[in-house]
Design a protein around this motif. Structure first.
Motif, PDB file in Angstrom:
ATOM      1  N   LYS A 170       4.076  -1.125  -7.394  1.00 43.70           N
ATOM      2  CA  LYS A 170       5.253  -0.780  -6.570  1.00 43.70           C
ATOM      3  C   LYS A 170       4.920  -0.873  -5.084  1.00 43.70           C
ATOM      4  CE  LYS A 170       8.086   2.331  -9.263  1.00 43.70           C
ATOM      5  NZ  LYS A 170       8.113   3.726  -9.644  1.00 43.70           N
ATOM      6  N   ILE A 171       3.716  -0.447  -4.726  1.00 45.64           N
ATOM      7  CA  ILE A 171       3.303  -0.515  -3.315  1.00 45.64           C
ATOM      8  C   ILE A 171       3.231  -1.971  -2.876  1.00 45.64           C
ATOM      9  CG2 ILE A 171       1.375  -0.122  -1.721  1.00 45.64           C
ATOM     10  CD1 ILE A 171       0.787   2.476  -3.206  1.00 45.64           C
ATOM     11  N   GLU A 173       4.746  -4.549  -4.100  1.00 46.98           N
ATOM     12  CA  GLU A 173       6.116  -5.083  -4.043  1.00 46.98           C
ATOM     13  C   GLU A 173       6.809  -4.669  -2.732  1.00 46.98           C
ATOM     14  OE1 GLU A 173       9.653  -4.012  -6.876  1.00 46.98           O
ATOM     15  OE2 GLU A 173       7.889  -4.570  -8.074  1.00 46.98           O
ATOM     16  N   SER A 174       6.672  -3.398  -2.368  1.00 42.20           N
ATOM     17  CA  SER A 174       7.351  -2.888  -1.167  1.00 42.20           C
ATOM     18  C   SER A 174       6.805  -3.491   0.112  1.00 42.20           C
ATOM     19  CB  SER A 174       7.223  -1.364  -1.078  1.00 42.20           C
ATOM     20  OG  SER A 174       7.719  -0.771  -2.223  1.00 42.20           O
ATOM     21  N   ALA A 177       7.779  -7.106   0.513  1.00 42.59           N
ATOM     22  CA  ALA A 177       9.171  -7.217   0.961  1.00 42.59           C
ATOM     23  C   ALA A 177       9.298  -7.041   2.476  1.00 42.59           C
ATOM     24  CB  ALA A 177      10.040  -6.187   0.236  1.00 42.59           C
ATOM     25  N   MET A 178       8.292  -6.368   3.087  1.00 38.94           N
ATOM     26  CA  MET A 178       8.293  -6.204   4.549  1.00 38.94           C
ATOM     27  C   MET A 178       7.690  -7.404   5.256  1.00 38.94           C
ATOM     28  SD  MET A 178       6.514  -2.466   4.675  1.00 38.94           S
ATOM     29  CE  MET A 178       6.622  -2.287   6.459  1.00 38.94           C
ATOM     30  N   THR A 245       4.649   2.937   4.853  1.00 44.53           N
ATOM     31  CA  THR A 245       5.512   2.568   3.721  1.00 44.53           C
ATOM     32  C   THR A 245       4.780   2.750   2.393  1.00 44.53           C
ATOM     33  OG1 THR A 245       6.687   0.967   5.082  1.00 44.53           O
ATOM     34  CG2 THR A 245       6.843   0.673   2.692  1.00 44.53           C
ATOM     35  N   VAL A 249       5.887   5.193  -0.673  1.00 42.91           N
ATOM     36  CA  VAL A 249       6.119   4.739  -2.058  1.00 42.91           C
ATOM     37  C   VAL A 249       5.275   5.560  -3.029  1.00 42.91           C
ATOM     38  CG1 VAL A 249       5.813   2.783  -3.640  1.00 42.91           C
ATOM     39  CG2 VAL A 249       6.761   2.392  -1.355  1.00 42.91           C
ATOM     40  N   GLN A 252       6.799   9.002  -3.407  1.00 44.56           N
ATOM     41  CA  GLN A 252       8.031   8.958  -4.232  1.00 44.56           C
ATOM     42  C   GLN A 252       7.668   8.921  -5.717  1.00 44.56           C
ATOM     43  OE1 GLN A 252      11.173   9.430  -3.304  1.00 44.56           O
ATOM     44  NE2 GLN A 252      10.353   9.747  -1.241  1.00 44.56           N
TER      45      GLN A 252
END
Ligand SMILES: [Zn+2]
Length: 256
Positions: A170-171, A173-174, A177-178, A245, A249, A252
């Motif tokens: 998930k990290i 991926e995030s 995306a940046m 970020t 993540v 979360q």
């Protein structure tokens, strides 16, 4: 010649600690390169039943300043964030190598790589102060902010007692995306890697001269992430954003 001022960093941290939700502890002082350095640790919010605890550590390598900035930014942005404070309790070691931070060197002013000095008989004062401050404390998540100057993209190390806690994908991926490049090599730092992830089994680690992350996992188990944004591929501000970020993540993921 110093690159950065640790005193300026301390002044900034003192300003943050003026807020009622932040508590700054002076862990102790030591001499290096002819001056005195005081190590600090900050608590963000208070521990409580049902709250998730996180430790954030940065700057153990003095030439990785984006981590330090990200740790400070994490404090600044959450010190007034009621949602964060009602859900999490944070302990932040924003600059684990003050003399290296000023000199811009990986090692401290005595030429020691502090990130190989945990679980040693006579640790350097920085490591001694950190381990003493954290003694008896364990966290749901430990997040270490590093940088890698040579890597072609971001990678991270993740160790978790239960694989269902893994959040590395998930990290990745995030941050991708940046616009952050990912290190897709199959071997990174001599270890097997996949999609920017290095997942290590604690059993294979040596017993002394440990990196901070492994020492923490050895002591407490749980979930430890070490983030390595690519210092030569992204400007400083972007690396700071990437670190914050990734931490967000990971936090979360504690809620699900
Ligand atoms: Zn590092």
């Amino acid at each position: 010649m110093t690159l950065r001022s640790y005193d300026d960093l301390l002044k900034r941290l003192d300003r943050i600690a003026a807020l009622p939700t932040v508590n700054l502890q002076r862990l102790g002082s030591f001499e290096a390169a002819g001056r005195t350095y005081t190590m600090v640790m900050l608590e963000l919010g208070t521990p409580g039943p049902g709250k998730h605890s996180v430790e954030v550590a940065a700057g153990i390598h003095g030439d990785e300043p984006a981590g330090v900035e990200a740790a400070v930014s994490f404090l600044e942005r959450n010190a007034r964030n009621d949602e964060f404070l009602s859900t999490f309790y944070g302990v932040v070691l924003p600059c684990c190598n003050p003399s290296g931070y000023e000199l811009g060197t990986r090692e401290n002013a005595d030429g020691v790589d502090l990130n190989r000095q945990f679980a040693t008989r006579h640790p350097p004062p920085e490591v001694e102060l950190i381990t003493r401050a954290l003694e008896g404390r364990c966290f749901d998540l430990v997040f270490e902010m590093h940088e890698d100057i040579d890597a072609p993209g971001l990678y991270l190390y993740e160790i978790a007692e239960s694989p269902d806690r893994h959040v590395g994908e998930k990290i990745i991926e995030s941050v991708q995306a940046m616009g952050c490049p990912i290190d897709l090599r199959e071997e990174i730092e001599g270890m097997k890697a996949k999609g920017g992830l290095i997942r290590r089994k604690s059993i294979r680690f040596r017993k002394t001269r440990l990196p901070q992350a492994i020492y923490t996992y050895r002591t407490c188990g749980g979930h430890v992430i070490t983030l390595e944004p690519p210092a030569s591929m992204l400007p400083f501000e972007e690396r700071v954003k990437v670190e914050v970020t990734a931490l967000t993540v990971a936090l979360q993921s504690l809620l699900t």
